[in-house]
Design an enzyme around this catalytic site. Structure first.
Site, mmCIF file in Angstrom:
data_model
loop_
_atom_site.group_PDB
_atom_site.id
_atom_site.type_symbol
_atom_site.label_atom_id
_atom_site.label_comp_id
_atom_site.label_asym_id
_atom_site.label_seq_id
_atom_site.Cartn_x
_atom_site.Cartn_y
_atom_site.Cartn_z
ATOM 1 N N GLY A 196 67.793 20.302 53.346
ATOM 2 C CA GLY A 196 67.650 21.482 54.367
ATOM 3 C C GLY A 196 67.269 20.953 55.721
ATOM 4 N N GLY A 248 59.624 25.707 46.332
ATOM 5 C CA GLY A 248 58.956 26.986 47.113
ATOM 6 C C GLY A 248 58.921 26.750 48.858
ATOM 7 C CG PHE A 249 56.809 26.521 50.754
ATOM 8 C CD1 PHE A 249 56.783 27.366 51.795
ATOM 9 C CD2 PHE A 249 56.197 26.566 49.755
ATOM 10 C CE1 PHE A 249 56.009 28.441 51.488
ATOM 11 C CE2 PHE A 249 55.196 27.382 49.552
ATOM 12 C CZ PHE A 249 55.232 28.655 50.460
ATOM 13 N N GLY A 250 60.692 24.287 52.133
ATOM 14 C CA GLY A 250 61.344 23.020 52.742
ATOM 15 C C GLY A 250 60.440 22.080 53.138
ATOM 16 N N GLY A 251 61.084 21.220 53.695
ATOM 17 C CA GLY A 251 60.076 20.164 54.535
ATOM 18 C C GLY A 251 59.063 19.372 53.775
ATOM 19 C CB SER A 259 68.725 24.127 51.790
ATOM 20 O OG SER A 259 67.817 25.061 51.770
ATOM 21 C CG MET A 273 63.535 28.260 43.273
ATOM 22 S SD MET A 273 63.280 27.507 44.717
ATOM 23 C CE MET A 273 64.850 28.094 45.614
ATOM 24 C CG MET A 302 62.451 30.669 46.982
ATOM 25 S SD MET A 302 61.364 29.887 48.211
ATOM 26 C CE MET A 302 62.461 28.253 48.349
ATOM 27 C CG HIS A 335 70.821 24.875 48.129
ATOM 28 N ND1 HIS A 335 71.058 24.223 46.707
ATOM 29 C CD2 HIS A 335 69.670 25.074 47.907
ATOM 30 C CE1 HIS A 335 70.075 24.373 46.006
ATOM 31 N NE2 HIS A 335 68.973 24.868 46.930
ATOM 32 C CG MET A 375 63.374 21.777 41.415
ATOM 33 S SD MET A 375 64.495 22.309 42.579
ATOM 34 C CE MET A 375 63.075 22.287 44.116
ATOM 35 C CG ASP A 405 66.663 27.086 48.478
ATOM 36 O OD1 ASP A 405 66.913 26.712 47.514
ATOM 37 O OD2 ASP A 405 67.019 26.452 49.532
ATOM 38 C CG HIS A 454 67.467 26.481 43.773
ATOM 39 N ND1 HIS A 454 66.642 25.680 44.243
ATOM 40 C CD2 HIS A 454 66.998 26.629 42.575
ATOM 41 C CE1 HIS A 454 65.748 25.268 43.681
ATOM 42 N NE2 HIS A 454 65.978 25.714 42.754
ATOM 43 C CG ASP A 477 66.828 21.697 46.229
ATOM 44 O OD1 ASP A 477 66.525 21.432 47.387
ATOM 45 O OD2 ASP A 477 66.989 22.795 45.830
ATOM 46 N N GLY A 478 65.361 18.587 47.467
ATOM 47 C CA GLY A 478 63.785 18.513 47.959
ATOM 48 C C GLY A 478 63.649 17.218 48.484
ATOM 49 N N GLY A 479 63.258 17.299 50.014
ATOM 50 C CA GLY A 479 63.242 16.021 50.573
ATOM 51 C C GLY A 479 64.360 15.048 50.583
HETATM 52 C C1 DX5 Z 1 62.729 24.495 48.019
HETATM 53 C C2 DX5 Z 1 64.278 24.506 48.319
HETATM 54 C C3 DX5 Z 1 65.106 23.614 48.582
HETATM 55 C C4 DX5 Z 1 64.653 23.344 50.162
HETATM 56 C C5 DX5 Z 1 64.727 21.933 50.468
HETATM 57 O O1 DX5 Z 1 62.335 24.951 46.978
HETATM 58 O O2 DX5 Z 1 64.721 24.587 46.603
HETATM 59 O O3 DX5 Z 1 66.433 23.700 48.481
HETATM 60 O O4 DX5 Z 1 65.391 24.118 51.105
HETATM 61 O O5 DX5 Z 1 64.432 21.599 51.649
HETATM 62 P P1 DX5 Z 1 64.237 20.327 52.528
HETATM 63 O O6 DX5 Z 1 65.496 19.428 52.347
HETATM 64 O O7 DX5 Z 1 63.775 20.424 53.535
HETATM 65 O O8 DX5 Z 1 63.386 19.526 51.386
HETATM 66 ZN ZN ZN Z 2 66.894 24.725 46.724
#
Ligand code: DX5
Ligand code: ZN
Length: 227
Positions: free
Chosen positions: A195, A140-143, A8, A66, A35, A31, A135, A33, A64, A173-175
């Site tokens: 990501g 909404g946010f990475g990390g 991502s 959102m 938003m 990927h 999901m 994102d 993706h 997707d996510g974590g």
């Molecule tokens: C968050 C995104 C993800 C995000 C994942 O809403 O859809 O694609 O980049 O980031 P990580 O891998 O850091 O959780």
């Molecule tokens: Zn995503």
């Protein structure tokens, strides 16, 4: 099942996206994102950036969305160069029409489910899709930390795909990281978005190789209680 890794770019340097795409040598997808600050409380990028990024890399774009009103916007992402377009079930008012429009333009159609959205109401729609995105965080946010509560839904989605004999990919997707990817693979996921685990690593290409090896091993030897 073939394991695929989709780094991502949300965790990349947005001022150097073309170079950041080159840093993920070996990735199956990039990927992206999108938003809109309405469907999720964050704002990233849209059609012009997707169009430019697509010209700057040979890696296919996995967009993706959102965003609100994906029925209106999703087909335009195919025109902009995306090879796969994911819209959210919670935002779409005409998911079948939207999926058909994405496919008619030549891209893969995918639908995403937030952690609180069940797969079961969408069982009859599965033949319209090329991928389902589960999901594993609130979008909404990475990390953010991986949500284990999503694992049963990954298993149930894989079971529905098999029940209907469909060739649908199952993306998480996510974590997703070295600490969590095996749980996802054992539950039935085969496309892994990462990501922080890729772009936060010193060597992103090596991180991809590591994640792929872990997922392949977990798919080959699902633990009891897995799938
Ligand atoms: C968050 C995104 C993800 C995000 C994942 O809403 O859809 O694609 O980049 O980031 P990580 O891998 O850091 O959780
Ligand atoms: Zn995503």
């Amino acid at each position: 099942m073939t394991v695929q890794i989709s780094p991502s770019i949300l965790s990349a340097d947005f001022a150097r996206l073309a170079e950041e795409a080159k840093a993920v040598d070996g990735a199956d997808w990039l990927h992206v994102d999108v938003m809109d600050y309405h469907f999720v409380p964050n704002l990233t990028l849209g059609l012009p950036v997707v169009e430019s990024l697509g010209k700057a890399t040979d890696i296919p774009l996995d967009c993706h969305l959102m965003i609100e009103h994906p029925d209106r916007w999703a087909p335009a992402y195919v025109d902009a160069g995306a090879s796969s377009v994911t819209f959210h079930a919670e935002a779409a008012s005409a998911p079948v029409r939207t999926a058909r429009e994405i496919r008619a333009k030549g891209a893969r159609a995918s639908m995403a489910l937030n952690p609180g959205t069940p797969i079961e109401p969408y069982e009859d729609l599965l033949p319209e899709l090329d991928m389902v995105l589960i999901m594993t965080i609130e979008p909404g946010f990475g990390g953010q930390p991986f949500l284990d509560v999503t694992l049963p839904k990954i298993r149930r989605t894989r079971a529905l795909i098999e029940k209907h004999g469909l060739e649908i990919w199952l993306q998480v997707d996510g974590g997703v990281s070295a600490a969590t990817i095996e749980r996802c693979a054992e539950a039935g996921a085969d496309v892994f978005v990462a990501g922080t685990a890729v772009y936060g690593a010193e060597d992103p290409a090596a991180a991809i190789r590591g994640l792929r090896a872990q997922a392949e091993a977990a798919c080959a030897h699902p633990r009891a209680g897995g799938r």
